[in-house]
Design a protein around this motif. Sequence first.
Motif, short mmCIF file in Angstrom:
data_model
loop_
_atom_site.label_atom_id
_atom_site.label_comp_id
_atom_site.label_asym_id
_atom_site.label_seq_id
_atom_site.Cartn_x
_atom_site.Cartn_y
_atom_site.Cartn_z
N LEU A 225 2.22 64.85 31.56
CA LEU A 225 2.69 64.71 30.24
C LEU A 225 3.03 63.39 29.67
N MET A 226 3.45 62.36 30.85
CA MET A 226 3.81 61.04 30.21
C MET A 226 2.38 60.27 30.19
N GLU A 227 1.59 60.75 30.83
CA GLU A 227 0.22 59.85 30.61
C GLU A 227 -0.61 60.42 29.39
N HIS A 228 -0.09 61.49 28.74
CA HIS A 228 -0.88 61.69 27.58
C HIS A 228 -1.08 60.86 26.38
N GLU A 229 -2.05 60.88 25.76
CA GLU A 229 -2.15 59.66 24.68
C GLU A 229 -3.09 60.29 23.71
N GLY A 230 -2.60 60.40 22.29
CA GLY A 230 -3.56 60.38 21.50
C GLY A 230 -3.97 59.03 20.68
N TYR A 231 -5.06 59.14 19.96
CA TYR A 231 -5.60 57.89 19.74
C TYR A 231 -6.37 57.90 18.42
N GLU A 232 -6.25 56.86 17.74
CA GLU A 232 -7.21 56.78 16.48
C GLU A 232 -8.67 56.34 16.94
N VAL A 233 -9.60 56.93 16.31
CA VAL A 233 -10.88 56.81 16.61
C VAL A 233 -12.00 56.26 15.42
N ARG A 234 -13.00 55.92 15.85
CA ARG A 234 -13.94 55.81 14.61
C ARG A 234 -15.00 57.09 14.59
N PRO A 235 -14.67 57.53 13.43
CA PRO A 235 -15.59 58.87 13.27
C PRO A 235 -16.88 58.63 13.26
N LEU A 236 -17.70 59.67 13.72
CA LEU A 236 -19.11 59.45 13.57
C LEU A 236 -19.65 59.51 12.25
N LYS A 237 -20.60 58.65 11.68
CA LYS A 237 -20.86 58.60 10.42
C LYS A 237 -22.32 58.52 10.02
N LEU A 238 -22.94 59.16 9.21
CA LEU A 238 -24.28 59.50 8.91
C LEU A 238 -24.66 59.45 7.43
N ASP A 239 -25.70 58.56 7.07
CA ASP A 239 -26.25 58.84 5.48
C ASP A 239 -27.02 59.96 5.64
N VAL A 240 -26.96 60.83 4.70
CA VAL A 240 -27.87 61.89 4.34
C VAL A 240 -28.02 62.33 3.07
N GLY A 241 -29.25 62.08 2.37
CA GLY A 241 -29.44 62.53 1.16
C GLY A 241 -28.76 62.08 0.01
N GLY A 242 -28.35 60.69 0.36
CA GLY A 242 -27.31 59.90 -0.78
C GLY A 242 -25.75 60.39 -0.45
N ARG A 243 -25.48 61.01 0.56
CA ARG A 243 -24.06 61.44 0.91
C ARG A 243 -23.61 60.69 2.21
N VAL A 244 -22.33 60.39 2.42
CA VAL A 244 -22.10 59.72 3.85
C VAL A 244 -21.27 60.92 4.53
N LEU A 245 -21.56 61.43 5.56
CA LEU A 245 -21.01 62.49 6.37
C LEU A 245 -20.29 61.57 7.48
N TYR A 246 -19.02 62.31 7.69
CA TYR A 246 -18.07 62.11 8.97
C TYR A 246 -17.87 63.08 9.72
N GLU A 247 -17.73 63.01 10.81
CA GLU A 247 -17.30 64.02 11.96
C GLU A 247 -16.76 63.31 13.06
#
Length: 513
Positions: A225-247
Amino acid sequence: MLEVYIYLVSVLVVKSLFGVKGASTDSPLATKAAIEVLQDGGNAFDAAIAASAVLSVVLPHTGGLGGDGFMLAFLDGNVVAIMSSGRSPSGFSTEEYLKQAPRRGPLTVTVPGLSYLWGFISEEFCKLPLERLLRPAISLAYSGFYASYYLARASKQAEGELEKFSWSKYYKGIEPGSLVSNKEAARTLRTIATRGWDEFYYGKLAEKLVDELRVQGVDIGLEDLMEHEGYEVRPLKLDVGGRVLYELPPNTQGATTLHMITAVHELGLDELPFNDPARIEKWAEVVRVAYGFRDFFMGDPDYMEIDVAQYLEYGKARQLLLSKRVGGGEVRGDIDTTFLVVTNGEAAVGVVQSLFHPFGSGLVALGFPLQNRGYGFAKRAGLPNSPAPRKRPLHTLSILGVEEGDRTYVIGCAGGDWRPQIHARIYENLFVYGMSLPQALDSPRFIFTELAGRRVVVESRLRTPQSASFLVELVEAYGSTGLVHAALVDRSKHIAQVASDPRSEGVALAVQH
């Protein structure tokens, strides 16, 4: 386009509102808690924690403090992604896991991450104290709430599989309208509210959690438990058909969503009419490739051999998969999750939390069911997602974000392995077939429930293909094809829209001023 529009209007169920602020969740009680926080001066992040906590109490089969949590948000022109998923315990036995391949029980328990997510969000983004945000959930847990049909159905369906575990003491025999209280869960939430979220990982609460899990057969220690860590990440990013998608990146299956969406355009699926049975037939191969890539190449990023950001398009993923001569993906069965979305007109926040299967492992500690995320490990050695101690399983949770000009969308759902398909359905409805947000959530879906593309569930409002290559199961108009919630923020009009799936018992509410 005209034919599709007329087809949908005749059956459209609208669960959507416009306003300056709003929320949509799988429970009216959670949506109410979020709206009250917004009206009390809280921001979208405050409201998201309040809704998450209420969902943990009133829909305990879908997520809670015994499970993981993820967030994707749009804020001040930036995209913020936080992942908090736990590892298998240090005492986890790989040999026993491969021998038993358990779906429930102590070998499937991983370290819960939701409390860390609350803490991260609270410290970095919130205006109100955690004590205020958890107050509605504490009240409902202590004083009780009347069980929904959704919870009652989950209790009945889980009984045969889970009655030998501590689950029975807490959740067996719940009927629609049953008054359900859980004072143990209330005490846990109150401790977090008064002493802080990290009490779950470092304090007396952590010690109690370890003791209760060890008694139930989980080989876990306080250091896990003590070693658990959540973290901020760089989302996946992709330009598709004039839109920007994030996952979300691995260890989630966010890349699988992008594989399916790009396949729509690469394979010309966007040229097929909405209700053309050929559309379903062509999706069978997409499903095989996307899940095959996921299960062969993805898992805990510490164990992956590829940079998935280089393979976000369907064609690239397929080419790499074929070079390895790999087949379709694994099937992990019915999944339960809950997703919520909140906006205050400035930020749009999506949070997804889960136990994996309904009520998770069947084990309960601190008043909350513990997740069975360990079941998400591959059932053989030699893969990035093969089981091991202190390792994160491949996660089915993910959130789709879309930017199109002045419009920002946050889309998520309950759906497990099927989530990438559900995200792709909503994307198609919005951006290929030109539907409004409530139309996109209401319209009939098809979902391949065997990930090798051999079986597809089709809601009855759609025409079904006559295919010899896969089994077609026709289900009711609003079948078990995911529970979607979405938010749309239009910056040019200074207005927000929230929408809730007609398949869900939840509601979307908006504040007008």
